[in-house]
Structure formats: structure tokens, C-alpha cells
Design a protein around this motif. Structure first.
Motif, PDB file in Angstrom:
ATOM      1  N   UNK A 181       0.806  -1.219   0.000  1.00 52.82           N
ATOM      2  CA  UNK A 181       0.000   0.000   0.000  1.00 52.82           C
ATOM      3  C   UNK A 181       0.840   1.271   0.000  1.00 52.82           C
ATOM      4  N   UNK A 182       2.098   1.178   0.399  1.00 51.13           N
ATOM      5  CA  UNK A 182       2.936   2.381   0.526  1.00 51.13           C
ATOM      6  C   UNK A 182       4.148   2.279  -0.398  1.00 51.13           C
ATOM      7  N   UNK A 183       4.612   3.401  -0.878  1.00 51.22           N
ATOM      8  CA  UNK A 183       5.795   3.448  -1.739  1.00 51.22           C
ATOM      9  C   UNK A 183       7.056   3.174  -0.923  1.00 51.22           C
ATOM     10  N   UNK A 184       8.052   2.585  -1.569  1.00 49.09           N
ATOM     11  CA  UNK A 184       9.307   2.318  -0.876  1.00 49.09           C
ATOM     12  C   UNK A 184      10.009   3.600  -0.452  1.00 49.09           C
ATOM     13  N   UNK A 185       9.901   4.652  -1.281  1.00 51.53           N
ATOM     14  CA  UNK A 185      10.630   5.892  -1.026  1.00 51.53           C
ATOM     15  C   UNK A 185       9.664   7.058  -0.845  1.00 51.53           C
ATOM     16  N   UNK A 186      10.150   8.120  -0.228  1.00 46.28           N
ATOM     17  CA  UNK A 186       9.306   9.282   0.040  1.00 46.28           C
ATOM     18  C   UNK A 186       9.422  10.352  -1.049  1.00 46.28           C
ATOM     19  N   UNK A 187      10.007   9.997  -2.188  1.00 49.51           N
ATOM     20  CA  UNK A 187      10.142  10.938  -3.294  1.00 49.51           C
ATOM     21  C   UNK A 187       8.943  10.801  -4.229  1.00 49.51           C
ATOM     22  N   UNK A 188       8.405  11.919  -4.688  1.00 47.60           N
ATOM     23  CA  UNK A 188       7.201  11.910  -5.534  1.00 47.60           C
ATOM     24  C   UNK A 188       7.409  11.169  -6.854  1.00 47.60           C
ATOM     25  N   UNK A 189       8.672  11.076  -7.304  1.00 51.61           N
ATOM     26  CA  UNK A 189       8.974  10.458  -8.597  1.00 51.61           C
ATOM     27  C   UNK A 189       9.229   8.953  -8.479  1.00 51.61           C
ATOM     28  N   UNK A 190       9.370   8.453  -7.244  1.00 48.24           N
ATOM     29  CA  UNK A 190       9.626   7.032  -7.010  1.00 48.24           C
ATOM     30  C   UNK A 190       8.421   6.443  -6.278  1.00 48.24           C
ATOM     31  N   UNK A 191       7.440   5.995  -7.037  1.00 48.40           N
ATOM     32  CA  UNK A 191       6.188   5.517  -6.445  1.00 48.40           C
ATOM     33  C   UNK A 191       6.099   3.995  -6.424  1.00 48.40           C
ATOM     34  N   UNK A 192       7.238   3.314  -6.582  1.00 46.07           N
ATOM     35  CA  UNK A 192       7.231   1.842  -6.595  1.00 46.07           C
ATOM     36  C   UNK A 192       6.732   1.280  -5.270  1.00 46.07           C
ATOM     37  N   UNK A 193       5.847   0.300  -5.357  1.00 46.77           N
ATOM     38  CA  UNK A 193       5.351  -0.420  -4.189  1.00 46.77           C
ATOM     39  C   UNK A 193       5.658  -1.912  -4.349  1.00 46.77           C
ATOM     40  N   UNK A 194       5.800  -2.581  -3.224  1.00 45.98           N
ATOM     41  CA  UNK A 194       6.013  -4.027  -3.257  1.00 45.98           C
ATOM     42  C   UNK A 194       4.773  -4.764  -3.738  1.00 45.98           C
ATOM     43  N   UNK A 195       4.982  -5.864  -4.437  1.00 45.84           N
ATOM     44  CA  UNK A 195       3.925  -6.859  -4.591  1.00 45.84           C
ATOM     45  C   UNK A 195       4.576  -8.234  -4.640  1.00 45.84           C
ATOM     46  N   UNK A 196       3.927  -9.189  -3.988  1.00 43.01           N
ATOM     47  CA  UNK A 196       4.527 -10.506  -3.805  1.00 43.01           C
ATOM     48  C   UNK A 196       3.488 -11.605  -3.958  1.00 43.01           C
ATOM     49  N   UNK A 197       3.837 -12.636  -4.722  1.00 43.85           N
ATOM     50  CA  UNK A 197       3.089 -13.880  -4.738  1.00 43.85           C
ATOM     51  C   UNK A 197       3.845 -14.858  -3.846  1.00 43.85           C
TER      52      UNK A 197
END
Length: 207
Positions: A181-197
Motif C-alpha cells: 500500500x505504501x511506496x518504498x521511497x518518500x520521493x514523488x517520482x519514485x512511487x514503486x510499491x512491493x507486490x509478492x506472490x
């Protein structure tokens, strides 16, 4: 023919056998398995990587149809990226604490959903280029890029695990999808979030 029919019926009965947990009781499930994890798209596109997961889950049976689970799981997540002459692997270790609400659909088959806070234990990046390789802290690597020099990596994650499990003879097979639900980084340009199977196998002990 009669012998074959008897054998098939015996196997069918064995496959549907499961340990019925009585309401108001607890059970403990040690488990190990495999993650297929990556990050949602942001500025950089990445691929799936595999990693180990394992730990313990404590289950409380509310009634015949519903139960609650609290777990503590080590989970190796991250991603990888491969170019023509450059290979990058991100390894992020989490201590995840799944809290699940379980619905017992039929004999041995359980659907589950919940919330999973996680704490980052370590973060590394491994890079290989033209036969030369090296490792460093992932958050330090991101901050080494001029445009992200003031960027911080979050030390936590929150995911929503959704899955199914099947139990027979106290052996539990479990499959979950855990989107972050949350981005790894606090930068507006880095919105990557985890997803795992996540796929695990465990053995249930009645307490």
C-alpha cells in the motif's frame, strides 16, 4: 477392476481428509516457502525475482466457519533488472506480521484476507556489468543519484494479503497475493510499491 476402484476411492478419501479444529482452540503452523516478488511500475521498470520466506502463524478458531491468524514471517523480496550488459538485483529483507481473517469454505479449503505490516531488516543492491560486480546498501545507492540525493527509504511496509489454503492430514498448502500500500521511497517520482506472490507449505500443531 474392483481393486482399482477401491484404490481410487481410498485416495480420494485421503485427499479430502483434514484435521477439524474445534471452536475456541489454538493451533500453531510453522511454514516455509517461496516468494515471487517485484515492484509496481514507476520511473524504472523491473522484473520479478524469487526469494525465501518462512516463519510461524498462530490460529484461533472462532467457530466452524471463521478463524483468526497472527503470524511472524521472514520474507526476502525485491526485484531485478537485466539489460544487455548490465544486471541488477535488489534484495529487501522484511519481518512481516500478517493478521488474517479466515473463512473456511469447505473441508480443508480456506479463503483469507487481512493486513500485513512489515519491518525492513536489510536492503541491498547487487550489480554486474561486463564481468565486474559489487554490492551496496539499496537506499544509499538511490541517494547517490543526483536527482534523489535527499530521498529516504521507508523502514516499513503495509500489504493486504489475499489468498487460499488447503489442509489435509495437518499439512497446509498456502498461496497468497500481497500487494503493498505504501511506496518504498518518500520521493514523488519514485512511487514503486512491493507486490509478492507467496507459496508456502506448513504443518499444523493443535495446542
Amino acid at each position: 477392476m474392483k481393486t482399482l476402484t477401491t484404490l481410487c476411492l481410498s485416495l480420494l478419501f485421503a485427499a479430502t481428509t483434514f484435521a477439524q479444529t474445534e471452536p475456541g482452540t489454538f493451533s500453531l503452523l510453522p511454514k516455509v516457502g517461496l516468494n515471487l516478488s517485484s515492484l509496481t511500475k514507476s520511473k524504472f521498470e523491473v522484473d520479478t525475482r524469487t526469494g525465501f520466506c518462512g516463519g510461524l502463524e498462530l490460529n484461533y478458531q472462532l467457530n466452524k466457519s471463521f478463524s483468526l491468524t497472527l503470524g511472524a514471517l521472514y520474507s526476502l523480496q525485491g526485484c531485478k533488472q537485466t539489460d544487455k550488459d548490465h544486471k541488477t538485483t535488489v534484495k529487501i529483507e522484511y519481518l512481516n506480521v500478517p493478521v488474517l481473517f479466515n473463512f473456511h469454505i469447505t473441508n480443508g479449503l480456506v479463503a483469507k484476507v487481512g493486513v500485513q505490516p512489515g519491518l525492513v531488516l536489510s536492503d541491498r543492491i547487487h550489480q554486474e556489468r561486463k564481468g565486474v560486480s559489487g554490492d551496496m546498501c539499496f537506499r544509499d545507492y538511490v541517494r547517490s543519484l543526483p536527482e534523489y540525493k535527499n530521498t529516504n527509504m521507508r523502514d516499513y511496509d503495509i500489504a493486504i494479503p489475499i489468498g487460499l489454503s488447503y489442509e489435509f492430514s495437518n499439512i497446509v498448502l498456502d498461496a497468497r497475493y500481497c500487494p503493498g500500500l505504501v511506496s518504498l521511497f518518500d520521493h514523488w517520482d519514485l512511487t514503486n510499491k512491493n507486490y509478492t506472490f507467496q507459496f508456502t507449505v506448513g504443518y499444523k500443531f493443535e495446542l
